[in-house]
Design an enzyme around this catalytic site. Structure first.
Site, mmCIF file in Angstrom:
data_model
loop_
_atom_site.group_PDB
_atom_site.id
_atom_site.type_symbol
_atom_site.label_atom_id
_atom_site.label_comp_id
_atom_site.label_asym_id
_atom_site.label_seq_id
_atom_site.Cartn_x
_atom_site.Cartn_y
_atom_site.Cartn_z
ATOM 1 N N ASP A 433 0.822 -1.217 0.000
ATOM 2 C CA ASP A 433 0.000 0.000 0.000
ATOM 3 C C ASP A 433 0.853 1.263 0.000
ATOM 4 O O ASP A 433 2.014 1.262 0.395
ATOM 5 C CB ASP A 433 -0.895 0.029 1.246
ATOM 6 C CG ASP A 433 -2.039 -0.960 1.164
ATOM 7 O OD1 ASP A 433 -2.063 -1.765 0.213
ATOM 8 O OD2 ASP A 433 -2.898 -0.928 2.059
ATOM 9 N N HIS A 578 3.558 -2.467 3.277
ATOM 10 C CA HIS A 578 3.543 -1.071 2.853
ATOM 11 C C HIS A 578 4.772 -0.701 2.037
ATOM 12 O O HIS A 578 5.880 -1.161 2.300
ATOM 13 C CB HIS A 578 3.412 -0.130 4.061
ATOM 14 C CG HIS A 578 2.053 -0.140 4.663
ATOM 15 N ND1 HIS A 578 1.654 -1.114 5.561
ATOM 16 C CD2 HIS A 578 0.990 0.675 4.485
ATOM 17 C CE1 HIS A 578 0.395 -0.887 5.916
ATOM 18 N NE2 HIS A 578 -0.028 0.198 5.274
#
Length: 628
Positions: A433, A578
């Site tokens: 992400d 992430h």
């Protein structure tokens, strides 16, 4: 000459002094005043400096130019409280209110300037735009024509007039305008719409794409300021958010004094019986001397520049000895006053000049994209038409039927949330992400491509828009790119239109870079509900969550992150990691190795769901009772 007068006073030769005073009155320039100014508190003589209001005006202008509009409002409120009569501050406040959607407040601020200076071309233009926003085309035209007459910027006035004519029914009114290069966007827009009305769709498409390319700012938002919608029912929309309620602008303020205009009389006031001689000084030069009560100065203020001036009054006795000295700032305002060529005046004029481009009429990106999509569709370019329509919906989901048309072209998505794939195969999807992020994304891609591991990147739209080359690199090495919203907000706190924009702007940014759209969205922070999923489905985005969340370990020990993912992995798992965490980059090679040792194969989210759907579609063989 004033020193010779003082010498005669000191020597007691009053007749000679009187003669010199008469000569001085012919020699020194006279001025004009209204009313009577009393003596003010005595202060040491010092050079007159630029008013603090100019400093504040420059600060507010910089804040407006950088998009800090709320902060600019605070600066202007404080400046107006300190100097309520300064027209430059009212001009700034009026422009700020206009571009943030308060035409009534803007008009009241322009009117303050026009009350003092009816020939203020900038204020006339601003007042004309206020009338136009409110639908009063006749009064708008009157004010814009007066602006051009009173030395307003003719290019801006011409554009406003042509827009008035366009929304009044003259759809070819804006063609053929010869304007500076900074007006390229509106010029191309008017030409494109005229070609479209005339049936020349290829030329219309060319012109509207040129207009889009010339517009400043974020490609997936309306430009700042006043945005032309080319519709009389809705002439404008605002590219900037409204100011907070109670911003302190457009409120009545008691002026310390009304500006002087025309010929006025200035009195030294009650200076006592011992006074024999009064000298009046305006700015840097003596204006006149008087030795006859009631010691007045007649001043034609139209002969000096508009703005602040420093009045200084020196009172002397019969011997020429100074009794009193006082000074105060005063303001003048006259039509056709001479320009003041001082550093302060030049600074003020630069601020005023910078307000014109802030109030430029710019074409709506949504209108241009929608019209260009129609033109592209008519020429048979369906892919271009879809991309332009998607962009129109991303900019303004409520513009015409852009969302409905887009759904018809691209289809809708499932509303049910995806947490994992099927559990019958040892497949796993790594997802990252928050990218793309220069410096971090490249490292992730290097590891993934070296290990031949496909992965899914849920990107933030504004990052995708800022780094299209990085988006293209992610796509070119076989990674999947999906939607993590445009600005990473909590979607449950947004209205429907804002949710649509968050999703569609990201899709449009990815399409612009790669040529294809996103199919899945991941809500930031996992904040979603059934209504968010319904809205996303209409935008063609299926909700994708996760099975394993590594975020809590991504800022700590790489080994702990490795152990968590490898040990907790199960068939069909979707792993949330992430883009931008150093721990994740360091742990990734060991995560890949550990999962492979456990027999897992890597796939993207799209591949994971495709395999799940295939498994669901396989027929189930009926069991034979008794083993027969």
């Amino acid at each position: 000459m004033q020193y010779r007068i003082l010498a005669f006073f000191r020597s007691g030769c009053n007749p000679n002094a009187n003669s010199l005073v008469k000569k001085a009155l012919r020699f020194f320039p006279t001025a004009a005043w209204i009313g009577c100014l009393p003596m003010v508190s005595i202060q040491p003589v010092q050079a007159w400096t630029a008013p603090a209001s100019i400093d504040r005006a420059e600060t507010a202008l910089k804040q407006m130019q950088s998009g800090e509009l709320n902060l600019a409002a605070v600066t202007l409120r404080q400046a107006l409280d300190a100097d309520p009569g300064e027209s430059l501050l009212h001009n700034l406040a009026a422009a700020l209110l206009l571009i943030t959607g308060d035409p009534a407040g803007s008009m009241s601020e322009w009117q303050v300037s026009l009350n003092d200076l009816p020939d203020d071309g900038l204020a006339r233009y601003g007042a004309g735009l206020c009338h136009l926003v409110r639908g009063d085309c006749n009064r708008a035209l009157d004010q814009i024509q007066l602006s051009a007459q009173y030395n307003g910027d003719r290019a801006y006035c011409l554009l406003a007039q042509r827009y008035l004519e366009f929304i009044s029914g003259a759809t070819r009114a804006g063609t053929g305008m010869s304007l500076p290069d900074s007006f390229a966007a509106p010029v191309h827009a008017f030409n494109g719409l005229a070609f479209q009305v005339g049936g020349n769709q290829p030329k219309a498409l060319e012109e509207m794409r040129a207009a889009l390319a010339a517009l400043p700012g974020d490609s997936y938002s309306e430009p700042a300021g006043l945005v032309m919608m080319f519709d009389k029912g809705r002439a404008f929309r605002y590219g900037s958010n409204p100011l907070p309620a109670g911003n302190g602008l457009a409120v009545s303020r008691a002026l310390r004094e009304k500006p002087f205009s025309g010929v006025v009389t200035l009195s030294a006031g009650d200076i006592g019986s011992s006074a024999s001689f009064v000298m009046f000084k305006i700015d840097t030069g003596w204006s006149t001397v008087s030795n006859q009560p009631p010691f007045k100065l007649v001043w034609d203020t139209s002969k000096v520049s508009n703005g602040m001036h420093l009045l200084e009054i020196v009172v002397l006795d019969r011997q020429g000895q100074e009794i009193n000295r006082a000074k105060r700032e005063i303001r003048t305002a006259n039509s056709n006053a001479p320009a003041k060529i001082t550093p302060e005046a030049l600074r003020a004029e630069k601020v005023r000049a910078a307000l014109w481009p802030m109030m430029m009429l710019r074409p709506s990106r949504a209108v241009l994209c929608f019209a260009a999509a129609e033109a592209a569709n008519s020429t048979g370019d369906k892919a271009l038409a879809t991309g332009l329509l998607e962009r129109a919906a991303a900019i303004d989901p409520g513009y015409r039927d852009s969302i409905t048309r887009l759904a018809a072209l691209e289809g809708t998505a499932q509303e049910g949330s995806i947490w994992r794939g099927g559990n019958d195969e040892k497949l796993i999807a790594l997802t990252f992400d928050d990218g793309p992020k220069p410096g971090s994304t490249e490292q992730l891609l290097s590891i993934l491509t070296t290990e031949r591991v496909p992965a899914t990147f849920f990107v933030i739209g504004r990052h995708a828009s800022a780094y299209p080359d990085l988006i293209r690199k992610i796509d070119s090495v076989g990674m999947e790119i999906e939607n993590h919203t445009y600005t990473h907000p909590n979607l449950t706190l947004l209205p429907v239109s804002s949710v649509e924009q968050e999703l569609l702007r990201t899709t449009a940014a990815v399409r612009a870079a790669t040529g294809h759209r996103t199919k899945y969205y991941r809500p930031p922070g996992g904040n979603f509900n059934s209504e968010i999923n319904r809205i996303a489905a209409q935008c063609g985005q299926a909700p994708c969550l996760w099975t394993l969340d590594g975020e809590a370990l991504e800022n700590g020990s790489p080994q702990r992150l490795v152990e968590y993912v490898v040990q907790k992995a199960s068939p069909g798992a979707i792993v949330l990691l992430h883009n931008g965490r150093l721990t994740t980059i360091e742990a990734l090679p060991k995560i890949i190795d550990g999962l492979r040792r456990r027999g897992f194969s890597f796939v993207t989210v799209e591949q994971l769901m495709a395999r799940k759907n295939v498994a669901r579609a396989k027929p189930v063989e009926a069991a034979i009772p008794g083993g027969q």
